[in-house]
Structure formats: structure tokens, C-alpha cells
Design an enzyme around this catalytic site. Structure first.
Site: not given
Ligand code: NI
Length: 178
Positions: A46, A51, A91-92, A133-134, A137
Site C-alpha cells: 500500500g 509518502q 511501512c515503506l 494505515h494509509e 498517512h
Molecule cells: Ni505506511
């Protein structure tokens, strides 16, 4: 399609609150394509626009094994949450760290798709966790915010050190990064 740069914790730009998308036009569709390219390239499941330093309410996800089922959520909203459980999250933007977080494992979400049309979807398991989660963000929130101060500080120090040293490849081998 262009692979975009992913901001990493503790970059303060990750704390920006995203604004709604007024119209799903070609610019938004181009961003969606670039976000998918970026997510697949980074082996994530995702990615939120936040991000990649675009502060508009757009998410992409793909939780399929074959990585051939992209999902797009523009202006996502959670309608209902059920079945709270614990899942290990990554998480990226927090490369190399995976920690247990409690979240609803059944979530009904409303959003607009690539064509701008509104839809509702029932999600469960990893996808339900990913959507929450997204959306976090988009609010400027990160999964590390759910951890203890001690853990969060340890993660921040390690990532700051990595960022200073650059060149070290982050380890992303313990689970899906969203
Ligand atoms: Ni993330």
C-alpha cells in the site's frame, strides 16, 4: 510511469494533513499510476500520496499474491470498523521495522475510483489494516505513533543514522510494508 521518492520517518513532511481531491482528472490518474509503480517497485502492499510528498487524499494498495490486483481509493472514508486484532505492520516510510499494532480487521470503506465514481467496499485482514494505515498517512499519522515512546525513539535514531550514512540498503524481509 515514474517511480517517485518515498519520504522516510522522521521527515516532517510525513506529518502533513492531505486535502480532498475535488476532481479525479488526468493529473490525478497520472499520480495514481506513478504511485502504483512506486509501490510495486518498493515491494509494498500500500502507499499513500503523503509518502511521495503529494498532500492529496489518494491511496493505492495491492494485497494479492501475484501483485496483479491494484486498488485505488480517492477521498477514502471508513464507514464501519469491526473485529479488532493485532497484526505486525511495516511501512515503506519506516524501512526495516515491523511492530504489532491493534486495528479493526473488518472495515467498510467508501471512496472514489480511477474514474471518479464513488464505491463502497468491505475489506478484511491485511487489506483492512492497510486501508486504516494509509488513511492514517493522509492525516499525518504513522504506525510508530501507536508504539511506546521508547520504541519510537529507538526506530527514529536508527533511521536517522541510516539516513546520515545512506548507501545502506534497508532490510525489508520480515513482512509486508504498507
Ligand atoms: Ni505506511
Amino acid at each position: 510511469m515514474t517511480r517517485l521518492t518515498i519520504l522516510e520517518y522522521p521527515d516532517p513532511r510525513l506529518r502533513t494533513r492531505a486535502v480532498p481531491v475535488a476532481q479525479v482528472d488526468d493529473t490525478v490518474r497520472q499520480l495514481i499510476d506513478d504511485m502504483l509503480e512506486t509501490m510495486y517497485g518498493a515491494k509494498g502492499v500500500g502507499l499513500a500520496a503523503t509518502q511521495v510528498n503529494v498532500h492529496r487524499r489518494i491511496l493505492v494498495a495491492d494485497v494479492s499474491e501475484e501483485k496483479n490486483a491494484p486498488l485505488i481509493f480517492v477521498n477514502p472514508q471508513i464507514l464501519t470498523r469491526d473485529d479488532v486484532g493485532t497484526m505486525q505492520e511495516g511501512c515503506l516510510s519506516v524501512p526495516g521495522f515491523f511492530e504489532d499494532v491493534d486495528r479493526a480487521h473488518q472495515v467498510r470503506v467508501r471512496a472514489q475510483g480511477r474514474d471518479g465514481k464513488a464505491f463502497e467496499m468491505d475489506t478484511e485482514g491485511l487489506l483492512a489494516v492497510c486501508v486504516q494505515h494509509e488513511i492514517d498517512h493522509l492525516e499525518g499519522k504513522l504506525f510508530v505513533d501507536y508504539l511506546s515512546e521508547l520504541k519510537r525513539t529507538r526506530i527514529r535514531k536508527k533511521l536517522e543514522k541510516d539516513q546520515r550514512q545512506r548507501g545502506t540498503d534497508p532490510v525489508r524481509s520480515r513482512g509486508p510494508a504498507i
